[in-house]
Enzyme design. Structure first.
Site, short mmCIF file in Angstrom:
data_model
loop_
_atom_site.label_atom_id
_atom_site.label_comp_id
_atom_site.label_asym_id
_atom_site.label_seq_id
_atom_site.Cartn_x
_atom_site.Cartn_y
_atom_site.Cartn_z
N HIS A 362 0.80 -1.23 0.00
CA HIS A 362 0.00 0.00 0.00
C HIS A 362 0.83 1.27 0.00
O HIS A 362 0.26 2.36 0.12
CB HIS A 362 -0.92 0.06 1.21
N LYS A 553 -8.52 14.01 4.28
CA LYS A 553 -7.62 12.86 4.31
C LYS A 553 -6.63 13.08 5.45
O LYS A 553 -6.59 14.18 6.02
CB LYS A 553 -6.87 12.71 2.99
N ARG A 554 -5.82 12.07 5.79
CA ARG A 554 -4.77 12.28 6.77
C ARG A 554 -3.90 13.46 6.35
O ARG A 554 -3.71 13.71 5.15
CB ARG A 554 -3.90 11.02 6.89
N LYS A 559 0.74 14.63 0.78
CA LYS A 559 -0.62 14.88 0.30
C LYS A 559 -0.82 16.37 -0.01
O LYS A 559 -1.80 16.76 -0.62
CB LYS A 559 -1.64 14.40 1.33
N THR A 661 -8.57 6.58 -2.13
CA THR A 661 -9.93 6.05 -2.31
C THR A 661 -10.95 7.16 -2.07
O THR A 661 -12.06 7.10 -2.60
CB THR A 661 -10.21 4.87 -1.35
N LYS A 665 -14.64 8.24 -3.93
CA LYS A 665 -15.90 8.57 -3.24
C LYS A 665 -16.42 9.91 -3.71
O LYS A 665 -17.61 10.08 -3.99
CB LYS A 665 -15.67 8.61 -1.71
#
Ligand code: 26V
Length: 818
Positions: A362, A553-554, A559, A661, A665
């Site tokens: 992952h 998100k985290r 990110k 993911t 969504k």
């Protein structure tokens, strides 16, 4: 036809009676004294009853018919709430609503009384939860195995802009979904020594004498699939100290010491590890990993032997999926069970092990790849360390045979990393112990072949396969967005609930102004619901007519929430410079947790709040820009934000987000993506079409070239007066007058090595955002693109992902097709 449509008043009456009985006789509460929490418990217990018969029957049937079982081993299951999920999959929506209404109870309030089961950190754990639901929906007999943490992911509070972590107590008022199975317990050993016993002149048998033993006790949660057709089991293990009486006798006279021992043993399942904490050197984490991997294997081996009597048929009847390397010690454990406990010859044991096991990777981030110090492994799991050495010896022999005198190759593929202290590389172990290794998006799987597993890929071409992630549409569309779901069933028929492949039927509707209007009205209603939560939680008014720009998100540097915040500041400057211009009103919405020890990530949260304070209180903007950071991001909050988003921020440094993911969504729910060519964004682009997505930024190759050339952020800053101004404002303390230097370090990295290429991508991102503005100004064009996003996201159903695992990796049939 969904069962709920055929509800009769008798069904509702029977259910309300059942709920009342649970309230009275299981909870010992009167109607008058019952609180929302009690109604939730009573409702959940009544709903659970509706699954049990099917569950037990199917479990028995799957053994009797000799079906292959899938075992999904995961240290994380990020489930969220289960009430709506169970009700909806059982087709009981209307019955439950009617039953509660007849009792004078508000269903929505009851639903919200359920705590989130937050037994995971983020994407990896949520994926495991989506997979469990999809396996049940497809009728694949499966067990999920994990740990029943007493405390899930910490609760995030924000005080004066700083994140604070508080313990999370989801079990305080009991968990109505689980069945405790105190009689299902396995002994898990730690430490001690290994005795070599000669059984003949040629053979020795190794007997491990652990220094301590803890019991793993099962707690089972039924997992019901779509339309209630199939029910699987999520079996979570809890640690129980062995026979506390004996322990006390052993520590005779030291009552307190005995209890302390017991506490220490039971501490194994007390708390979920935050994944972004460096796992290395954390003994408790290794204990957790072995604890649940060993319990899972003992459990499935016992079940297999009971039905088939022989371990040699294991690969034919059992598929074991390792969710990341966390359960990779299962490879050595299965070898130990075969060789030491069942007298199976080494080579045959290895065939059995590799025949059953497969592994999902992952992340490529080097700091996230697990390895354990050899001395720790020797002390905690002495027999497993011997087995790992032996696996390594066989493995290196075969590599040497194929590539004589290639020292570089040997040290690169060895299970033991030499250097600053010897360590066991769990990714390497997982690779060679598996028949298939998969990445989680097309790009990520290719990068696996080119980077971390390049040498392994050359040795075993064909072992690495891709299985692009997916999401369960039941939770992330049907339940989270009933408005949109109603519109879809109206437009495409109720079959769309079973077959997302029908979604492209929306394509012609995207040209129909009437349909677009209804689509927009659903979005608007969802935005109003979110605006109301923002007002209550943050005391901030936002206009539901504004563009809702969402990054949830985290919090992690790769990110690039920072890139989004810098753009917010640049936009703020631009609006202030020309307040009368026709700006597109935007609400920037953030949510996410930072690892407790990740200072940079926490500083980014603080920056978001510092910018919010200035921007939200500036009257010259006339509402053109707002920033909202919603605290304590979790599955339930995601279910509220996702249906209300117009724009989905997927802006990681290319090559660093394995899949994502949340991106799926949001696009499924009609948000347009602004994103880099990273992870599954690449495949979202292919499905929705370049005209319906805003792609920007350096590609993976360009990122690599940039880093190799050592290009500094300063170059990008010099070329971008806009970025320059933003950074100067941060450096001079405009947003942190109480501590003007607060962001100096952060800005210094952006000017310096700019590892995540925030500076390098800034202008490109700014331009992409202005293209978003331009599209927003043309509502028909925006709505058309939004509809087309929903229309083309069907492929990202986790049913499709699971069907691929079933066919290529597990080799199990799918009973119900998606
Ligand atoms: C772990 C660590 C540990 C050390 C510090 C940095 C760091 C960063 C991330 C992680 C998480 C690794 C595992 C993980 O959660 N991966 C996520 O898996 C999702 C499901 O496949 C995927 O969608 C996400 O892109 C990926 O980050």
């Amino acid at each position: 036809m969904p069962k709920s449509e055929a509800t009769t008043p008798q069904d509702a009456a029977a259910l309300s009676e059942a709920i009342l009985r649970k309230l009275t006789y299981d909870l010992g509460k009167s109607r008058a004294g019952a609180r929302d929490r009690d109604w939730f418990m009573a409702t959940a217990l009544a709903v659970r009853d509706r699954m049990v018969d099917r569950w037990l029957t199917q479990l028995r049937a799957s053994y009797e018919t000799g079906k292959k079982q899938v075992y999904y081993l995961s240290l994380e299951f990020l489930i969220g709430r289960l009430l709506r999920d169970c009700i909806s999959n059982l087709g009981l929506n209307q019955e439950v609503a009617a039953a509660l209404a007849s009792l004078g109870v508000d269903f929505e309030q009851v639903r919200q009384a359920e705590p989130d089961a937050a037994l995971g950190n983020g994407g990896l754990g949520r994926l495991a939860a989506c997979f469990m639901e999809s396996m049940a929906s497809l009728g694949i007999p499966a067990f999920g195995y994990g740990i029943r943490y007493e405390h899930g992911l910490f609760r995030q509070l924000v005080r004066e802009g700083w994140q604070r972590e508080y313990p999370e107590d989801w079990l305080t008022f009991g968990n109505p979904w689980e069945y405790a199975r105190p009689e299902i317990a396995h002994d898990i050993g730690f430490g001690g020594s290994v005795e070599a016993v000669a059984v003949s002149e040629l053979r020795v048998r190794h007997v491990w004498h652990p220094a301590e033993t803890v019991q793993a006790v099962a707690y089972d949660t039924p997992v019901v699939g779509w339309r209630g057709r199939h029910v699987n089991t999520l079996r979570l293990w809890s640690a129980r100290a062995i026979d506390p009486l004996k322990l006390e006798a052993f520590n005779f006279g030291d009552h307190v010491g005995a209890l302390a021992d017991r506490m220490r043993q039971e501490s194994i399942c007390k708390v979920l590890y935050p994944s972004d904490e460096t796992p290395a050197g954390q003994e408790l984490r290794l204990r957790q990993e072995y604890f649940f991997a060993s319990a899972a294997l003992q459990d499935l081996v016992r079940r297999h032997l009971r039905v088939y009597g022989d371990l040699r048929s294991l690969p034919e009847k059992v598929a074991i999926q390792l969710n990341d390397t966390h359960p990779a010690i299962a490879i050595a454990e299965l070898m130990r069970i075969c060789v030491d406990q069942h007298d199976i010859a080494w080579d045959e044991a290895w065939e059995i092990t590799r025949g059953c096991i497969s592994y999902t990777n992952h992340t490529l981030l080097p700091e996230a790849l697990e390895s354990w110090p050899v001395p720790l492994m020797e002390r905690l799991l002495p027999r497993h360390m011997q087995i790992i050495y032996l696996i390594n010896a066989h493995h290196l022999d075969s590599v040497r045979h194929a590539h004589p005198e290639d020292g570089r190759l040997l040290s690169s593929v060895s299970l033991i990393e030499e250097g600053h202290g010897r360590r066991v590389r769990m990714g390497h172990l997982a690779f060679i112990g598996s028949h298939k290794v998969n990445g989680v998006s097309a790009l990520h799987s290719e990068l696996l072949k080119q980077t971390v597993f390049a040498d392994f890929h050359a040795l075993s071409p064909g072992r690495i396969v891709n299985k692009t992630n997916g999401i369960t549409f039941r939770r992330w569309l049907h339940q989270a967005n009933p408005g949109l779901t109603g519109l879809l069933t109206e437009a495409l028929g109720p079959e769309v609930l079973d077959r997302p492949s029908l979604l492209p039927g929306l394509v012609p509707q995207a040209e129909d102004a009437g349909f677009r209007g209804r689509f927009a009205a659903v979005k608007r209603a969802n935005k109003e619901a979110l605006a109301s939560v923002i007002r209550h939680q943050l005391d901030l008014r936002v206009d539901p007519g504004a563009l809702f720009d969402v990054q949830i998100k985290r919090i992690h540097e790769y990110k690039r929430q920072l890139l989004n915040i810098l753009e917010t500041v640049a936009l703020y400057d631009a609006i202030r410079a020309q307040p009368m211009k026709d700006w597109v009103p935007r609400v920037k919405i953030f949510a996410g947790k930072a690892a407790a020890s990740y200072h940079r990530a926490k500083l980014i949260i603080k920056l978001a709040h510092d910018v919010a304070r200035v921007v939200n209180s500036d009257p010259t903007l006339r509402g053109a820009l707002k920033l909202a950071f919603l605290p304590n991001y979790n599955v339930s909050l995601a279910e509220l934000i996702v249906p209300a988003a117009d724009l989905s921020e997927q802006i990681s440094t290319a090559g660093m987000e394995a899949s994502g993911t949340g991106n799926m969504k949001l696009a499924l729910n009609g948000a347009l993506t602004i994103g880099t060519l990273d992870g599954a964004n690449v495949e979202i682009l292919e499905h929705v079409g370049a005209e319906n997505i805003h792609i920007f930024g350096l590609t993976t190759e360009q990122v690599a070239a940039h880093r190799a050339a050592g290009t500094r952020g300063e170059a990008a800053v010099a070329a971008s007066p806009r970025l320059g101004e933003v950074l100067e404002a941060l450096e001079s303390g405009v947003f942190s007058p109480d501590e003007p230097d607060r962001y100096r370090g952060l800005v210094a990295s952006l000017r310096g090595d700019d590892y995540f290429l925030v500076s390098a991508d800034f202008d490109h991102y700014w331009e992409a955002q202005r293209a978003v503005d331009a599209r927003w100004r043309d509502p028909a064009a925006w709505q058309r693109a939004a509809v087309l996003n929903t229309a083309h996201m069907g492929w990202f159903s986790s049913d499709r992902t699971i069907a691929e695992y079933a066919e290529d990796i597990w080799r199990v049939p799918v009973a119900h097709t998606a």
